[in-house]
Design a protein around this motif. Structure first.
Motif, PDB file in Angstrom:
ATOM      1  N   GLU A  58      14.439-130.269  12.510  1.00 50.76           N
ATOM      2  CA  GLU A  58      13.996-129.806  11.185  1.00 50.76           C
ATOM      3  C   GLU A  58      14.117-128.292  11.054  1.00 50.76           C
ATOM      4  OE1 GLU A  58      12.722-130.185   7.402  1.00 50.76           O
ATOM      5  OE2 GLU A  58      12.605-131.954   8.684  1.00 50.76           O
ATOM      6  N   CYS A  59      13.789-127.591  12.118  1.00 51.56           N
ATOM      7  CA  CYS A  59      13.684-126.132  12.063  1.00 51.56           C
ATOM      8  C   CYS A  59      14.960-125.400  12.465  1.00 51.56           C
ATOM      9  CB  CYS A  59      12.530-125.678  12.969  1.00 51.56           C
ATOM     10  SG  CYS A  59      10.938-126.344  12.440  1.00 51.56           S
ATOM     11  N   ALA A  60      15.948-126.114  12.953  1.00 52.41           N
ATOM     12  CA  ALA A  60      17.152-125.482  13.507  1.00 52.41           C
ATOM     13  C   ALA A  60      17.812-124.499  12.544  1.00 52.41           C
ATOM     14  CB  ALA A  60      18.150-126.549  13.945  1.00 52.41           C
ATOM     15  N   ASP A  61      17.890-124.855  11.280  1.00 50.83           N
ATOM     16  CA  ASP A  61      18.556-123.975  10.316  1.00 50.83           C
ATOM     17  C   ASP A  61      17.562-123.224   9.429  1.00 50.83           C
ATOM     18  OD1 ASP A  61      17.702-126.182   8.864  1.00 50.83           O
ATOM     19  OD2 ASP A  61      19.549-126.351   7.689  1.00 50.83           O
ATOM     20  N   LYS A  62      16.284-123.296   9.781  1.00 49.75           N
ATOM     21  CA  LYS A  62      15.267-122.649   8.961  1.00 49.75           C
ATOM     22  C   LYS A  62      14.587-121.489   9.658  1.00 49.75           C
ATOM     23  CE  LYS A  62      14.366-126.899   6.414  1.00 49.75           C
ATOM     24  NZ  LYS A  62      15.115-127.914   7.130  1.00 49.75           N
ATOM     25  N   LEU A  63      14.740-121.402  10.972  1.00 50.63           N
ATOM     26  CA  LEU A  63      14.123-120.332  11.752  1.00 50.63           C
ATOM     27  C   LEU A  63      15.193-119.560  12.506  1.00 50.63           C
ATOM     28  CD1 LEU A  63      11.077-122.170  13.405  1.00 50.63           C
ATOM     29  CD2 LEU A  63      10.986-120.469  11.576  1.00 50.63           C
ATOM     30  N   SER A  64      14.988-118.268  12.632  1.00 49.99           N
ATOM     31  CA  SER A  64      15.867-117.472  13.488  1.00 49.99           C
ATOM     32  C   SER A  64      15.622-117.900  14.928  1.00 49.99           C
ATOM     33  CB  SER A  64      15.543-115.981  13.332  1.00 49.99           C
ATOM     34  OG  SER A  64      14.264-115.704  13.889  1.00 49.99           O
ATOM     35  N   PRO A  65      16.572-117.642  15.811  1.00 50.96           N
ATOM     36  CA  PRO A  65      16.332-117.960  17.225  1.00 50.96           C
ATOM     37  C   PRO A  65      15.075-117.279  17.765  1.00 50.96           C
ATOM     38  CG  PRO A  65      18.655-117.464  16.885  1.00 50.96           C
ATOM     39  CD  PRO A  65      17.938-117.145  15.590  1.00 50.96           C
ATOM     40  N   GLU A  66      14.799-116.063  17.299  1.00 48.13           N
ATOM     41  CA  GLU A  66      13.606-115.338  17.744  1.00 48.13           C
ATOM     42  C   GLU A  66      12.325-116.027  17.275  1.00 48.13           C
ATOM     43  OE1 GLU A  66      17.115-112.773  17.623  1.00 48.13           O
ATOM     44  OE2 GLU A  66      16.165-113.904  16.012  1.00 48.13           O
ATOM     45  N   ALA A  67      12.315-116.476  16.029  1.00 44.16           N
ATOM     46  CA  ALA A  67      11.128-117.150  15.495  1.00 44.16           C
ATOM     47  C   ALA A  67      10.906-118.501  16.169  1.00 44.16           C
ATOM     48  CB  ALA A  67      11.241-117.318  13.985  1.00 44.16           C
ATOM     49  N   ALA A  68      11.995-119.240  16.403  1.00 45.03           N
ATOM     50  CA  ALA A  68      11.861-120.528  17.094  1.00 45.03           C
ATOM     51  C   ALA A  68      11.345-120.320  18.513  1.00 45.03           C
ATOM     52  CB  ALA A  68      13.200-121.262  17.103  1.00 45.03           C
ATOM     53  N   ASN A  69      11.857-119.312  19.187  1.00 42.73           N
ATOM     54  CA  ASN A  69      11.401-119.026  20.544  1.00 42.73           C
ATOM     55  C   ASN A  69       9.931-118.603  20.547  1.00 42.73           C
ATOM     56  OD1 ASN A  69      12.145-118.881  23.367  1.00 42.73           O
ATOM     57  ND2 ASN A  69      11.743-116.690  23.168  1.00 42.73           N
ATOM     58  N   ALA A  70       9.518-117.818  19.563  1.00 41.91           N
ATOM     59  CA  ALA A  70       8.126-117.394  19.468  1.00 41.91           C
ATOM     60  C   ALA A  70       7.206-118.593  19.220  1.00 41.91           C
ATOM     61  CB  ALA A  70       7.955-116.348  18.365  1.00 41.91           C
TER      62      ALA A  70
END
Length: 173
Positions: A58-70
């Motif tokens: 769901e979040c793959a194209d909605k969050l930057s890699p930095e935000a997903a990692n955080a």
């Protein structure tokens, strides 16, 4: 599979949970980074792999890699901190509260995204894990930064629903 599709696999007795997932995905009280970061942090916080996979998709194209990692980091560090600080709060021996934790948690100080967003993810996971000390600590940081009660409630609503989705799915799959 999206989160809404994943929630759609829940049994009929969990219809309210299915509907809540859809409502929360469409809600606008949180900006996209806060909303999807909270979904992702809570999925990881649930420890339920199929839910984590759906949230990641769901979040793959909605969050930057930095935000997903955080978001992932918030779930991991809260898994540790919520146990430790809940213990210090609940233990009858008050001595533990004055002892240094001696646990590495540098990501809290440097999460790679806006600290307020990381605090929101951490608060949501702490709510899932039931750590009152951590809830109070993160909420105080958020309020000091000017985050409204409605935004905080929005994140905790996501946590509540994601916990329910993971619980029902784990019990029925």
């Amino acid at each position: 599979m999206s989160l809404k599709e994943f929630a759609g696999t829940l049994p009929d007795y969990a219809k309210d949970i299915r509907l809540n997932v859809g409502s929360l995905l469409n809600e606008t009280i949180l900006n996209d980074q806060r909303k999807y970061g909270t979904f992702l942090a809570c999925a990881h916080g649930s420890g339920h792999k199929p839910l984590v996979e759906a949230a990641e998709a769901e979040c793959a194209d909605k969050l930057s890699p930095e935000a997903a990692n955080a978001a992932r980091a918030a779930a991991v560090v809260m898994a540790m901190n919520n146990v430790y600080y809940r213990f210090t709060h609940l233990a009858g021996n008050q001595e533990y509260r004055n002892m240094p934790a001696k646990l590495r948690m540098n990501v809290i100080g440097a999460p790679g995204i806006d600290k307020v967003d990381f605090e929101l993810f951490s608060l949501a996971v702490s709510a899932m894990n039931g750590c009152g000390m951590c809830i109070d600590s993160h909420e105080a940081v958020l309020k000091k930064a000017g985050v409204t009660a409605e935004v905080i409630q929005g994140a905790v609503r996501i946590a509540a629903v994601m916990q329910a989705v993971g619980t029902v799915h784990a019990a029925t799959s």
